[in-house]
Write an enzyme that holds these catalytic residues in place. Structure first.
Site, short mmCIF file in Angstrom:
data_model
loop_
_atom_site.label_atom_id
_atom_site.label_comp_id
_atom_site.label_asym_id
_atom_site.label_seq_id
_atom_site.Cartn_x
_atom_site.Cartn_y
_atom_site.Cartn_z
N GLY A 174 4.65 -19.41 18.53
CA GLY A 174 4.59 -18.11 19.20
C GLY A 174 5.37 -17.03 18.47
N HIS A 204 2.82 -13.00 14.60
CA HIS A 204 2.82 -11.86 13.68
C HIS A 204 1.60 -11.99 12.78
CE1 HIS A 204 4.30 -14.82 10.85
NE2 HIS A 204 5.37 -15.04 11.60
N GLU A 205 1.52 -11.08 11.82
CA GLU A 205 0.34 -11.01 10.95
C GLU A 205 0.14 -12.31 10.14
OE1 GLU A 205 -3.05 -9.74 9.91
OE2 GLU A 205 -1.90 -8.53 11.35
N GLY A 206 1.21 -13.05 9.89
CA GLY A 206 1.08 -14.34 9.19
C GLY A 206 0.26 -15.32 10.03
N HIS A 207 0.64 -15.47 11.31
CA HIS A 207 -0.13 -16.32 12.22
C HIS A 207 -1.57 -15.80 12.33
CE1 HIS A 207 4.05 -16.65 14.10
NE2 HIS A 207 3.76 -17.91 13.83
N GLN A 264 12.14 -30.35 16.77
CA GLN A 264 12.34 -29.93 15.38
C GLN A 264 13.54 -29.02 15.19
OE1 GLN A 264 8.26 -28.22 15.31
NE2 GLN A 264 9.17 -26.55 14.12
N GLN A 282 6.35 -28.14 4.64
CA GLN A 282 5.74 -28.61 5.89
C GLN A 282 4.25 -28.87 5.70
OE1 GLN A 282 6.39 -26.87 9.99
NE2 GLN A 282 4.58 -25.70 9.41
N VAL A 295 1.84 -14.19 4.08
CA VAL A 295 1.66 -12.77 4.41
C VAL A 295 3.03 -12.10 4.41
CG1 VAL A 295 0.85 -11.13 6.16
CG2 VAL A 295 -0.39 -13.28 5.79
N SER A 336 8.06 -13.64 9.42
CA SER A 336 8.57 -14.82 10.11
C SER A 336 9.02 -14.38 11.50
CB SER A 336 9.78 -15.38 9.34
OG SER A 336 10.53 -16.24 10.17
P1 AMP Z 1 5.55 -20.99 13.25
O1 AMP Z 1 5.11 -20.29 14.49
O2 AMP Z 1 6.67 -20.31 12.54
O3 AMP Z 1 5.77 -22.46 13.48
O4 AMP Z 1 4.33 -20.88 12.23
C1 AMP Z 1 3.05 -21.32 12.58
C2 AMP Z 1 2.19 -21.34 11.33
O5 AMP Z 1 2.12 -20.03 10.79
C3 AMP Z 1 2.77 -22.26 10.24
O6 AMP Z 1 1.71 -22.95 9.60
C4 AMP Z 1 3.40 -21.26 9.30
O7 AMP Z 1 3.48 -21.72 7.96
C5 AMP Z 1 2.45 -20.08 9.42
N1 AMP Z 1 3.13 -18.86 8.99
C6 AMP Z 1 4.33 -18.39 9.41
N2 AMP Z 1 4.67 -17.26 8.74
C7 AMP Z 1 3.67 -17.02 7.87
C8 AMP Z 1 3.43 -16.01 6.87
N3 AMP Z 1 4.30 -15.02 6.65
N4 AMP Z 1 2.30 -16.09 6.16
C9 AMP Z 1 1.41 -17.09 6.36
N5 AMP Z 1 1.56 -18.07 7.28
C10 AMP Z 1 2.68 -18.04 8.02
#
Ligand code: AMP
Length: 281
Positions: free
Chosen positions: A31, A34-37, A61, A153, A176, A185
């Protein structure tokens, strides 16, 4: 968008979608989207009949001293973003339904987990592989999407899927970044403006490294020293690790040829940030 909270209910839904021959794209997240998700979700939407996103801040974790309790949980905002992206199903389970009192199982990938982030977060990847195995069994996805942001990961998940014959593909999507180059992040919310200026040094170090390699710096030890000297110009940065590895298996490189993975982890005022780059030349 359908919101499901119970694992059994979610699994029944996935089984019924599979019976209808639907392909399922799955994006696991914690959750604070952001734009990465969102880039992972868009890719899933493009390539699958159904996209399922999970939001679960997985306690297994986090080490006791880490940020489990303060991890951002803006659930209403997240739901609105997922609706805008036309996600089909949000799976948002409760901790006690994922880990009932009777829970006794841990899934562990060896080798790949005892380096880089695994050294400073010893049980972290066990938590990740255990929750991902559960989520894959519940969602039964055709493809799951992971970000290169968490490259170690993603490699561990690929190994898990291959070793345990989980009938699913894993796709790793590029990092991203914001307009200044900071890798997005959910934890960036912990950073003040001054800290963000320090955090930008991560991507700057990666960019400089690319130039140094192009100029012929092919000794990993020399490259590490240059990166370290650059980062330590800032008195606010504490280095957790600088690793130069083979992108296939994260084994340390003695000499750089063809391709290399640079993994960086630093602390800025107790906030731990990671970034990486794969350089092909
Ligand atoms: P998280 O919510 O931080 O556990 O991330 C969920 C998924 O989103 C994981 O596979 C992360 O690697 C990916 N993710 C997080 N930040 C980024 C980013 N800046 N660019 C691309 N993928 C991302």
């Amino acid at each position: 968008m359908e919101i499901l909270t119970h694992p059994k209910e979610m699994q029944s839904k996935s089984l019924s979608l599979i019976r209808q021959n639907k392909s399922i794209g799955f994006v696991p997240t914690m959750g604070a989207l952001h734009e990465g998700h969102q880039s992972l979700i868009r890719e899933s939407n493009k390539n699958n009949d159904i996209t399922i996103v999970s939001i679960f801040v997985n306690p297994k974790q986090f080490a006791p001293h880490e940020d489990l309790n303060k991890y951002p949980r803006p659930i209403e905002q997240d739901i609105n973003k997922l609706k805008e992206l036309q996600v089909d199903i949000l799976f948002k389970p409760e901790v006690e339904d994922m880990y009932p009192n009777s829970f006794l199982t841990t899934v562990e990938v060896q080798g790949l987990t005892n380096k880089l982030c695994g050294l400073s977060r010893p049980d972290h990847f066990k938590g990740v592989t255990t929750i991902c195995t559960k989520l894959f069994n519940i969602m039964i996805p055709t493809i799951s999407y992971f970000g290169q942001k968490d490259y170690q990961q993603a490699l561990i998940i690929k190994r898990l899927v291959e070793d345990l014959n989980i009938p699913m593909k894993v796709k790793i999507m590029p990092i991203v970044r914001d307009h200044q180059g900071l890798a997005l992040s959910s934890r960036n919310q912990y950073l003040s403006e001054d800290m963000i200026n320090e955090a930008l040094k991560l991507n700057q170090a990666l960019k400089l490294s690319k130039e140094w390699v192009k100029e012929g710096v092919l000794d990993p030890a020399e490259l590490k020293i240059r990166i370290s000297n650059f980062l330590l110009k800032s008195t606010h940065i504490i280095i957790d690790y600088i690793e130069i590895c083979d992108p296939q298996n994260l084994e340390p490189l003695n000499y750089i040829n063809n391709s290399l993975f640079i993994g960086l982890a630093i602390y800025i005022d107790k906030v731990r940030l990671i970034d990486n780059a794969i350089i092909e030349y």
